[in-house]
Design a protein around this motif. Structure first.
Motif, PDB file in Angstrom:
ATOM      1  N   ALA A  33       0.828  -1.219   0.000  1.00 45.46           N
ATOM      2  CA  ALA A  33       0.000   0.000   0.000  1.00 45.46           C
ATOM      3  C   ALA A  33       0.860   1.266   0.000  1.00 45.46           C
ATOM      4  O   ALA A  33       0.560   2.236  -0.702  1.00 45.46           O
ATOM      5  CB  ALA A  33      -0.937  -0.010   1.206  1.00 45.46           C
ATOM      6  N   GLU A  34       1.957   1.230   0.774  1.00 44.72           N
ATOM      7  CA  GLU A  34       2.800   2.432   0.851  1.00 44.72           C
ATOM      8  C   GLU A  34       3.634   2.644  -0.412  1.00 44.72           C
ATOM      9  O   GLU A  34       4.284   3.671  -0.566  1.00 44.72           O
ATOM     10  CB  GLU A  34       3.695   2.357   2.098  1.00 44.72           C
ATOM     11  N   ARG A  41      -9.639  -4.537  -0.714  1.00 47.84           N
ATOM     12  CA  ARG A  41     -10.848  -4.219   0.021  1.00 47.84           C
ATOM     13  C   ARG A  41     -10.800  -2.814   0.613  1.00 47.84           C
ATOM     14  O   ARG A  41     -11.623  -2.458   1.435  1.00 47.84           O
ATOM     15  CB  ARG A  41     -11.095  -5.285   1.094  1.00 47.84           C
ATOM     16  N   VAL A 165      -3.561 -16.331 -10.143  1.00 50.92           N
ATOM     17  CA  VAL A 165      -4.690 -17.166  -9.723  1.00 50.92           C
ATOM     18  C   VAL A 165      -5.964 -16.336  -9.817  1.00 50.92           C
ATOM     19  O   VAL A 165      -6.045 -15.236  -9.264  1.00 50.92           O
ATOM     20  CB  VAL A 165      -4.480 -17.669  -8.278  1.00 50.92           C
ATOM     21  N   VAL A 198      -9.223 -14.297   2.833  1.00 50.29           N
ATOM     22  CA  VAL A 198      -9.180 -15.231   1.709  1.00 50.29           C
ATOM     23  C   VAL A 198      -8.395 -16.485   2.106  1.00 50.29           C
ATOM     24  O   VAL A 198      -7.203 -16.410   2.414  1.00 50.29           O
ATOM     25  CB  VAL A 198      -8.543 -14.544   0.471  1.00 50.29           C
ATOM     26  N   VAL A 218       0.841  -7.373  11.730  1.00 52.03           N
ATOM     27  CA  VAL A 218       1.176  -5.969  11.471  1.00 52.03           C
ATOM     28  C   VAL A 218       0.134  -5.432  10.496  1.00 52.03           C
ATOM     29  O   VAL A 218       0.065  -5.860   9.341  1.00 52.03           O
ATOM     30  CB  VAL A 218       2.591  -5.829  10.863  1.00 52.03           C
ATOM     31  N   PRO A 220      -2.775  -1.763  10.092  1.00 55.64           N
ATOM     32  CA  PRO A 220      -3.395  -0.598  10.752  1.00 55.64           C
ATOM     33  C   PRO A 220      -4.762  -0.934  11.337  1.00 55.64           C
ATOM     34  O   PRO A 220      -5.276  -0.201  12.177  1.00 55.64           O
ATOM     35  CB  PRO A 220      -3.556   0.430   9.631  1.00 55.64           C
TER      36      PRO A 220
HETATM   37  P1  OAD Z   1      -7.068  -6.832   1.235  1.00 56.08           P
HETATM   38  O1  OAD Z   1      -7.321  -5.643   0.381  1.00 56.08           O
HETATM   39  O2  OAD Z   1      -8.201  -7.749   1.510  1.00 56.08           O
HETATM   40  O3  OAD Z   1      -6.521  -6.370   2.650  1.00 56.08           O
HETATM   41  C1  OAD Z   1      -5.468  -5.459   2.756  1.00 56.08           C
HETATM   42  C2  OAD Z   1      -5.099  -5.341   4.216  1.00 56.08           C
HETATM   43  O4  OAD Z   1      -3.976  -4.493   4.302  1.00 56.08           O
HETATM   44  C3  OAD Z   1      -6.186  -4.746   5.106  1.00 56.08           C
HETATM   45  O5  OAD Z   1      -6.325  -5.541   6.272  1.00 56.08           O
HETATM   46  C4  OAD Z   1      -5.646  -3.365   5.456  1.00 56.08           C
HETATM   47  O6  OAD Z   1      -6.033  -2.940   6.759  1.00 56.08           O
HETATM   48  C5  OAD Z   1      -4.152  -3.616   5.405  1.00 56.08           C
HETATM   49  N1  OAD Z   1      -3.321  -2.422   5.143  1.00 56.08           N
HETATM   50  C6  OAD Z   1      -3.629  -1.305   4.466  1.00 56.08           C
HETATM   51  N2  OAD Z   1      -2.569  -0.477   4.425  1.00 56.08           N
HETATM   52  C7  OAD Z   1      -1.558  -1.101   5.092  1.00 56.08           C
HETATM   53  C8  OAD Z   1      -0.208  -0.765   5.394  1.00 56.08           C
HETATM   54  N3  OAD Z   1       0.341   0.385   5.013  1.00 56.08           N
HETATM   55  N4  OAD Z   1       0.518  -1.654   6.101  1.00 56.08           N
HETATM   56  C9  OAD Z   1      -0.013  -2.832   6.513  1.00 56.08           C
HETATM   57  N5  OAD Z   1      -1.278  -3.191   6.249  1.00 56.08           N
HETATM   58  C10 OAD Z   1      -2.046  -2.345   5.554  1.00 56.08           C
HETATM   59  O7  OAD Z   1      -5.824  -7.619   0.587  1.00 56.08           O
HETATM   60  P2  OAD Z   1      -5.349  -9.116   0.820  1.00 56.08           P
HETATM   61  O8  OAD Z   1      -5.582  -9.547   2.227  1.00 56.08           O
HETATM   62  O9  OAD Z   1      -3.979  -9.220   0.269  1.00 56.08           O
HETATM   63  O10 OAD Z   1      -6.588 -12.614  -4.354  1.00 56.08           O
HETATM   64  O11 OAD Z   1      -6.340  -9.913  -0.111  1.00 56.08           O
HETATM   65  C11 OAD Z   1      -6.154 -11.275  -0.254  1.00 56.08           C
HETATM   66  C12 OAD Z   1      -6.537 -11.680  -1.652  1.00 56.08           C
HETATM   67  O12 OAD Z   1      -7.833 -11.197  -1.941  1.00 56.08           O
HETATM   68  C13 OAD Z   1      -5.696 -11.084  -2.755  1.00 56.08           C
HETATM   69  O13 OAD Z   1      -4.480 -11.753  -2.961  1.00 56.08           O
HETATM   70  C14 OAD Z   1      -6.583 -11.230  -3.947  1.00 56.08           C
HETATM   71  C15 OAD Z   1      -7.910 -10.835  -3.332  1.00 56.08           C
HETATM   72  O14 OAD Z   1      -8.993 -11.508  -3.812  1.00 56.08           O
HETATM   73  C16 OAD Z   1      -6.642 -12.899  -5.670  1.00 56.08           C
HETATM   74  O15 OAD Z   1      -6.665 -12.045  -6.520  1.00 56.08           O
HETATM   75  C17 OAD Z   1      -6.660 -14.358  -5.971  1.00 56.08           C
END
Ligand code: OAD
Length: 246
Positions: A33-34, A41, A165, A198, A218, A220
């Motif tokens: 994200a940074e 989401r 995927v 997921v 880790v 926020p």
């Molecule tokens: P999400 O978008 O579901 O979640 C992102 C997470 O990162 C959230 O919990 C935020 O609070 C957190 N976040 C935001 N900024 C942050 C920061 N600077 N440092 C740390 N955390 C931060 O993304 P994923 O959990 O990666 O799959 O989603 C899992 C999967 O869902 C993805 O790989 C994708 C999607 O469907 C596929 O495409 C197959």
């Protein structure tokens, strides 16, 4: 978003960070994200494109119905990613691989930023947007920032698809199994920047915990895994990870 004061890293976590030899890290979109990569989401650019939600665009049904549309979507995302750089979280994890005798980095991200920051042997659960794969012979072709992606497989001439995927597909063969094995052997596990919604990826920290690892999140925000964790460091990965090893 309001800025959050840097969390305090417990003495227990510091002690384990120094003494552990087998360390396991699971990352998600938040770790990038940074760097400017929108999370899935978080309502960013990758959530909806041309009126279609990402779950529809990135689905096996869409691939079967309209491969060019899937490519258009992934070309668009690759173009956005091409100008982005790793952030301090990626670089810190790149350093951790040299710090522990056994270090496993598992990512759900397809952006390749961990590798760009120097991480090696990354287990990519959801593939990589910088690769195309033949739908027939499965031959993989690296896609570079500077050149056009190939239109057809250079081995057999059939159509290529993104080596990622899609919703409705299984994870790459062996990737989850290797990740689960490493999770089950770990002493210290970090869950960084994932909403943990997921599965099966979100099950990996549970495997680590069940095997006796100390689990640290880790993020926020809290996630469904927060209650399972031994320590929750509330903050941005790029700010929090460098504090842990200090
Ligand atoms: P999400 O978008 O579901 O979640 C992102 C997470 O990162 C959230 O919990 C935020 O609070 C957190 N976040 C935001 N900024 C942050 C920061 N600077 N440092 C740390 N955390 C931060 O993304 P994923 O959990 O990666 O799959 O989603 C899992 C999967 O869902 C993805 O790989 C994708 C999607 O469907 C596929 O495409 C197959």
């Amino acid at each position: 978003m309001q800025s959050i004061a840097a969390p305090i890293v417990s003495a227990e976590l510091r002690r384990r960070f120094v003494s552990s030899t087998r360390v396991f890290v699971l990352t998600g979109a938040g770790v990038s994200a940074e760097s400017g990569v929108p999370t899935f989401r978080g309502g960013g650019d990758s959530a909806v494109w041309k009126g279609l939600p990402f779950e529809v665009l990135s689905s096996i049904e869409m691939l079967q119905r309209d491969l060019p549309a899937v490519w258009e979507w992934f070309d668009y995302r690759r173009n956005l990613l091409g100008i982005l750089e790793p952030n301090p979280a990626h670089y810190e994890l790149g350093r951790w691989q040299h710090r522990f005798p056994e270090f496993t980095l598992v990512t759900q991200n397809i952006d390749g930023l961990h590798q760009q920051a120097g991480s090696q042997r990354v287990i990519e659960l959801h593939g990589n947007i910088w690769r195309a794969r033949c739908i027939s012979c499965h031959w993989c072709h690296e896609i570079s920032v500077d050149t056009d992606r190939p239109e057809a497989c250079l081995q057999c001439g059939d159509r290529l698809r993104p080596d990622v995927v899609l919703f409705g597909e299984l994870l790459p063969q062996g990737a989850l199994e290797r990740a689960a094995e490493k999770a089950s052997q770990s002493q210290l596990c970090f869950v960084v920047g994932t909403s943990a919604l997921v599965y099966p990826a979100a099950g990996l920290p549970e495997i680590a915990k069940a095997a006796g690892a100390f689990v640290c999140e880790v993020n926020p925000e809290r996630t469904p895994l927060s209650d399972l964790c031994d320590e929750v460091l509330t903050g941005k990965a790029g700010e929090v990870l460098p504090l842990i090893g200090m």
